[in-house]
Write a protein that holds these residues in place. Sequence first.
Motif, PDB file in Angstrom:
ATOM      1  N   ASP A  85      29.727  54.303  47.698  1.00  0.00           N
ATOM      2  CA  ASP A  85      30.115  52.842  47.727  1.00  0.00           C
ATOM      3  C   ASP A  85      30.081  52.452  46.212  1.00  0.00           C
ATOM      4  O   ASP A  85      29.957  53.337  45.185  1.00  0.00           O
ATOM      5  N   ASN A  86      30.830  51.418  45.851  1.00  0.00           N
ATOM      6  CA  ASN A  86      30.902  51.106  44.377  1.00  0.00           C
ATOM      7  C   ASN A  86      29.871  49.960  44.255  1.00  0.00           C
ATOM      8  O   ASN A  86      29.288  49.410  44.951  1.00  0.00           O
ATOM      9  N   ARG A 128      35.070  57.076  36.056  1.00  0.00           N
ATOM     10  CA  ARG A 128      34.354  56.408  37.224  1.00  0.00           C
ATOM     11  C   ARG A 128      33.708  54.916  37.071  1.00  0.00           C
ATOM     12  O   ARG A 128      32.964  54.322  37.554  1.00  0.00           O
ATOM     13  N   GLN A 184      30.807  48.385  36.691  1.00  0.00           N
ATOM     14  CA  GLN A 184      31.211  48.890  37.769  1.00  0.00           C
ATOM     15  C   GLN A 184      31.240  50.449  37.824  1.00  0.00           C
ATOM     16  O   GLN A 184      31.784  51.079  37.023  1.00  0.00           O
ATOM     17  N   ALA A 187      32.221  53.483  40.183  1.00  0.00           N
ATOM     18  CA  ALA A 187      33.246  53.768  41.459  1.00  0.00           C
ATOM     19  C   ALA A 187      32.536  54.923  42.001  1.00  0.00           C
ATOM     20  O   ALA A 187      31.985  55.863  41.531  1.00  0.00           O
ATOM     21  N   THR A 243      29.765  55.870  44.037  1.00  0.00           N
ATOM     22  CA  THR A 243      28.637  56.046  43.235  1.00  0.00           C
ATOM     23  C   THR A 243      27.974  57.287  44.007  1.00  0.00           C
ATOM     24  O   THR A 243      27.769  57.532  45.208  1.00  0.00           O
TER      25      THR A 243
END
Lengths: 115, 113
Positions: free
Chosen positions: A17-18, A61, A76, A78, A80
Motif C-alpha cells: 500500500d501507499n 519511493r 508519502q 509508495a 510500503t
Amino acid sequence: GESVGLHLPTLSVQEGDNSIINCAYSNSASDYFIWYKQESGKGPQFIIDIRSNMDKRQGQRVTVLLNKTVKHLSLQIAATQPGDSAVYFCAESRTGGTSYGKLTFGQGTILTVHP
Amino acid sequence: KAGVTQTPRYLIKTRGQQVTLSCSPISGHRSVSWYQQTPGQGLQFLFEYFSETQRNKGNFPGRFSGRQFSNSRSEMNVSTLELGDSALYLCASSLGQPIDEQYFGPGTRLTVT
C-alpha cells in the motif's frame, strides 16, 4: 508531578500500500523541513528534506509535500514494505538568526506495515 | 565513511551523580548538536557546537553542559542527576551550514535510579 507520555499517532498499512504520514508544524518562520525515520534502538535516520521555496520534493519511493499556508507537511511512501515499519518524525528549522543546529521535532507517527 | 558514534551506549547512574557522554562526528563535520529523547517530551534540542564554540542552546537547566574539542568530538555533561534525566541522549553531526543534513548517532541510554 507525573509526566504524561506522548500518545503517538499510529498508521497501520498492508505491504504494497501507499502510506501518508502527516505533520503540522508550529513556527511560520521555519524554512527548512526534514523527515526522519527511527527504528527501535537506533538514532533517527534522514529520509528527505524540503526547503520553504518548494512545495513538493521526490526521492526514492518517498515524496514530501509542504503547504506553508496551513503549516502542514506530509510524507508519502509508495509501495510500503515491512522494513518501513518505524517511528517517523518531521522536523523544522529556521536557517536565519541564531537557530544554528537546532531542529524542532514533531511528536512522531508509528508506522506498522503488515506482510 | 564511518557514521556518528556515541559512547557509552548504556549507562546507569544514581541520583545526585554526574555523567559525561561522548560523541564522535562524521569525519569532516564540524557541527555537533545534542538532543534528549523521552517518552514524555519527545526529541528536544539541548545545544549545538561548531569549531569548539557553543552557537545555540535549548531550554535546559544549567546542569546540562557541553564542550567540543579541536577534532570536533563533543562531550555533554549532566551534573546532579535527577530521575527525570533518564532518557536517550542523541548527538547529530553536520557540516554546520544553515541548511544542512544532520546525521544522528545511535544514542546513549541513560537510566537514573
